[in-house]
Design an enzyme around this catalytic site. Structure first.
Site, short mmCIF file in Angstrom:
data_model
loop_
_atom_site.label_atom_id
_atom_site.label_comp_id
_atom_site.label_asym_id
_atom_site.label_seq_id
_atom_site.Cartn_x
_atom_site.Cartn_y
_atom_site.Cartn_z
N ARG A 1 81.61 -28.01 62.84
CA ARG A 1 82.91 -27.40 62.59
C ARG A 1 83.98 -28.24 63.27
NH1 ARG A 1 81.29 -25.02 58.77
NH2 ARG A 1 81.02 -22.78 58.52
N HIS B 1 84.93 -31.53 53.81
CA HIS B 1 84.04 -30.38 54.03
C HIS B 1 83.11 -30.15 52.83
CE1 HIS B 1 83.62 -26.38 56.43
NE2 HIS B 1 82.51 -26.68 55.80
C1 GLV Z 1 79.84 -24.57 55.33
O1 GLV Z 1 80.50 -25.11 56.14
C2 GLV Z 1 78.98 -23.46 55.59
O2 GLV Z 1 79.11 -22.84 56.65
O3 GLV Z 1 78.13 -23.16 54.75
#
Ligand code: GLV
Length: 310
Positions: free
Chosen positions: A225, A273
């Protein structure tokens, strides 16, 4: 009637509605903000639910996360206590993460970013290249995703070590754990790969002090993260030459603002992401399984431990 509330800003809402109608026709599918009678909601299938929403559903039987990470749920200060939370765990997600991690570790190892720059400058030059066994890859987070990635990095021949909050054993991987194990782990890591979950302990964990413990010339790869990295400290470590490069899939602010210096930093690779975007069909299967399980009086498939936060 069993009722599920779907909360996500994704553009896949209609797709989910069709999937649920096909696989769980007995479940009424409601989409936020059309919640209707809140007392009728049995399940909430969510990504970044607004604060207070879950607490306003008095008969909730389970909260189902649309991602592997559940920090987006724990971010709600009014999160109801005692309602089981299930997170996404499936082979497809581990496979996607494995691909992304291998791609970027190999890219750092083989200095692909520098070759890209040389190509743009039309320079024919070879760069110093140790073999995989001479490269120490340190994986932080040894659960479903990190454990799988570490295993496959070791199969390529890297010298793989791992770090996790609590002790873990993995074949072919030397492991460290806890605050005490962290310094030794960092001192032996040339390419750091983090897939840690976001918890109060991992928030802003990768800061100047942390980075200074990596050997000079080390590199960083983050698919955990963004809130785990103090981005200004990372940039400073890149600019000083202490770090050779960084590949980041997650950021303090997402989408990464157009003015953010990380976009154009010559030693940074940005992906939006997408490291472990899971197959939505695999997600549907898990949601169906979770609801069937809870309706049969069984626990959710991948329960989250609220004390750990993941
Ligand atoms: C993506 O970041 C997830 O948490 O699946």
């Amino acid at each position: 009637m069993t009722t599920l509330l779907f909360y996500s800003k994704s553009d896949r809402t209609e797709w989910w509605r069709e999937m649920m109608a096909e696989h769980l026709p007995e479940v009424e599918f409601r989409v936020w903000p059309d919640v209707g009678d809140r007392a009728e909601i049995d399940y909430a299938l969510v990504w970044k639910p607004e604060s207070g929403l879950l607490a306003s559903l008095p008969n909730l039987k389970a909260i189902l996360s649309l991602g592997a990470g559940v920090d987006h749920i724990f971010a709600d200060p009014d999160l109801p206590q005692g309602v089981p939370i299930s997170r996404v765990v499936n082979d497809n997600m581990a496979l996607r993460m494995r691909e992304w991690v291998l791609l970027h570790v190999l890219s750092h190892h083989r200095r692909q970013r520098e070759y890209n720059q040389l190509q743009r400058a039309r320079v024919w030059r070879d760069l110093d290249q140790p073999h995989a066994g001479e490269r120490r890859v340190g994986v932080m987070g040894l659960g479903e995703l990190g454990g799988d990635a570490a295993h496959h990095l070791a199969a390529i021949g890297f010298d793989v070590i791992g770090w996790s909050r609590s002790p873990r054993e993995l074949d072919g991987v030397r492991t460290f754990h806890g605050r005490d194990g962290l310094k030794a782990f960092l001192a032996e890591t040339d390419i750091l790969v983090s897939v840690l979950p976001l918890t109060p302990q991992t928030t802003n964990m990768i800061d100047a002090d942390f980075l200074a413990r990596l050997p000079r010339g080390a590199s960083v790869i983050n698919a955990g993260r963004g809130q785990q990295i103090v981005e200004a400290d990372l940039i400073a470590a890149l600019d000083s030459g202490h770090l050779s490069e960084a590949t980041l899939d997650v950021f303090q602010t997402e989408p990464l603002p157009v003015t953010d210096p990380l976009w154009i930093h010559p030693r940074v690779t940005v992906t939006p992401h997408i490291a472990a975007m899971t197959d939505p069909r695999a997600l549907v299967r898990q949601v169906v399984q979770d609801i069937r399980s809870v309706e049969a009086g069984q626990p959710v498939t991948n329960p989250v431990d609220p004390a750990r936060g993941y």
